[in-house]
Design an enzyme around this catalytic site. Structure first.
Site, mmCIF file in Angstrom:
data_model
loop_
_atom_site.group_PDB
_atom_site.id
_atom_site.type_symbol
_atom_site.label_atom_id
_atom_site.label_comp_id
_atom_site.label_asym_id
_atom_site.label_seq_id
_atom_site.Cartn_x
_atom_site.Cartn_y
_atom_site.Cartn_z
ATOM 1 N N HIS A 106 0.815 -1.228 0.000
ATOM 2 C CA HIS A 106 0.000 0.000 0.000
ATOM 3 C C HIS A 106 0.844 1.272 0.000
ATOM 4 O O HIS A 106 0.297 2.361 -0.200
ATOM 5 C CB HIS A 106 -0.932 0.031 1.211
ATOM 6 C CG HIS A 106 -1.988 -1.033 1.194
ATOM 7 N ND1 HIS A 106 -2.839 -1.222 0.126
ATOM 8 C CD2 HIS A 106 -2.325 -1.974 2.115
ATOM 9 C CE1 HIS A 106 -3.653 -2.231 0.400
ATOM 10 N NE2 HIS A 106 -3.358 -2.712 1.591
ATOM 11 N N ASP A 146 -3.522 -10.416 -2.387
ATOM 12 C CA ASP A 146 -4.064 -9.888 -1.133
ATOM 13 C C ASP A 146 -5.505 -9.432 -1.364
ATOM 14 O O ASP A 146 -5.867 -8.997 -2.468
ATOM 15 C CB ASP A 146 -3.208 -8.704 -0.679
ATOM 16 C CG ASP A 146 -3.510 -8.234 0.730
ATOM 17 O OD1 ASP A 146 -2.742 -8.575 1.638
ATOM 18 O OD2 ASP A 146 -4.515 -7.510 0.916
ATOM 19 N N HIS A 197 -6.934 -6.838 -0.284
ATOM 20 C CA HIS A 197 -6.974 -5.391 -0.506
ATOM 21 C C HIS A 197 -6.120 -5.033 -1.721
ATOM 22 O O HIS A 197 -5.037 -5.588 -1.900
ATOM 23 C CB HIS A 197 -6.448 -4.634 0.724
ATOM 24 C CG HIS A 197 -7.213 -4.916 1.975
ATOM 25 N ND1 HIS A 197 -6.847 -5.907 2.875
ATOM 26 C CD2 HIS A 197 -8.341 -4.351 2.473
ATOM 27 C CE1 HIS A 197 -7.701 -5.929 3.878
ATOM 28 N NE2 HIS A 197 -8.626 -4.999 3.660
ATOM 29 N N ASP A 223 -5.433 -12.627 3.407
ATOM 30 C CA ASP A 223 -6.645 -12.097 4.025
ATOM 31 C C ASP A 223 -7.889 -12.282 3.163
ATOM 32 O O ASP A 223 -8.972 -11.817 3.526
ATOM 33 C CB ASP A 223 -6.477 -10.628 4.416
ATOM 34 C CG ASP A 223 -5.689 -9.815 3.406
ATOM 35 O OD1 ASP A 223 -5.352 -10.345 2.326
ATOM 36 O OD2 ASP A 223 -5.384 -8.639 3.698
#
Length: 311
Positions: A125, A162, A164, A246
């Site tokens: 990120h 992931d 996200h 996740d």
């Protein structure tokens, strides 16, 4: 040949507030699982600290200075609503980057068949001048630039599974025509990026939004229809994985419903691509995964495939 496991004790020194999802216990659970006898053949290596020149492959000096200055003398400090630093956080992030670069070096040298980097904080990120989403430096993107600039590769692919969207990796590689960034992620979900129309400056970005409560069947169909053909066309010389776990059904931060067998399948398929185009060269770096038991089980499944394919 075997699989290298890169880690460093500094990962234990990056402290977040009580109750924070990205906690020391994540690495504790992973390391406890990887001490099982089935993982005895791992080539365990210490992740080195990266230098400023490594970070400058993707970040400006001002970002390095900001991160260094933000580290507290004691306690924790919030950089935003999600991202925290403690004494030792900068060093931990530098070892995470350094481990990924060392993994690239080891795989490119033929010392190991592939590698997994079990360090924290995660990295996908972090944008050019913005830490966010638990991340300080863009680990996977820096590793891709390292492979391109220092190993002379012409094509490096980063696949981020992931839950996200890897907005940071996307931003850091947006203008890099020698890279391909492919990200599958839940949508809608934080950070709100990763739409299909985000394709990079050189058509080098592919985003695959997946709806909440979809499971591994949709993921598998999506990868079969879009990801693997794109990788076949790109013909990468190295495959870097942003390995977030996740998307697991038990994860508290999202609503995809993958299980360990889905991570096994995906790792096998990505290794198939690497076998065909990269001489099997895969570097995988830990991103998210916040249910501790699901994280450990999913990492075990992922690393188990890497070990099998490295033989």
């Amino acid at each position: 040949m075997t699989t290298a496991l890169f880690s460093h004790k500094s990962s234990w020194n990056h402290i977040t507030p009580a109750g924070h999802a990205e906690q020391v216990a994540r690495i504790e659970h992973i390391q406890a699982t990887l001490r099982d006898a089935q993982f005895d053949a791992l080539d365990r290596r210490e992740a080195p600290e990266c230098c400023d020149a490594d970070l400058l492959l993707c970040h400006p000096q001002s970002h390095l200075d900001t991160i260094t200055a933000a580290e507290p003398i004691s306690g924790t400090v919030a950089l935003d609503g999600d991202t925290y630093m403690s004494p030792g956080s900068t060093l931990a992030a530098r070892h995470a980057v350094g481990g990924c670069l060392a993994a690239v070096d080891a795989v490119m040298a033929g010392e190991v068949g592939n590698a997994f980097v079990a360090c924290r904080p995660p990295g996908h990120h972090a944008e050019q001048s913005k830490p966010m989403g638990f991340c300080l430096f863009g680990t996977a993107a820096i590793a891709a630039k390292h492979a391109l600039e220092r190993h002379g590769l012409s094509r490096v692919a980063v696949v981020d599974f992931d839950v996200h969207h890897g907005n940071g990796t996307q931003a850091l590689l947006w203008d890099e025509p020698r890279s391909m960034f492919i990200g599958s992620h839940q949508n809608p979900l934080w950070p709100g990026t990763g739409m299909q129309e985000e394709t990079g400056a050189n058509d080098n970005v592919m985003n695959l939004p997946l709806p909440p409560h979809s499971d591994g069947r949709l993921m598998r169909a999506t990868y079969e229809a879009q990801v693997f053909p794109a990788l076949e066309a790109f013909q990468p010389e190295l495959l870097i994985l942003s390995a977030g776990f996740d998307a697991h059904k038990d994860d508290p931060l999202a609503q995809l419903e993958w299980i360990e067998e889905d991570f096994t399948w995906l790792t096998q398929k990505l290794c198939d691509v690497a076998d065909q185009h990269c001489g099997g060269r895969v570097v995988s770096t830990l991103e998210g995964g916040y249910d501790l038991n699901a994280l450990a089980a999913s990492v075990a499944a992922h690393v188990g495939v890497l070990m099998e394919r490295a033989k």
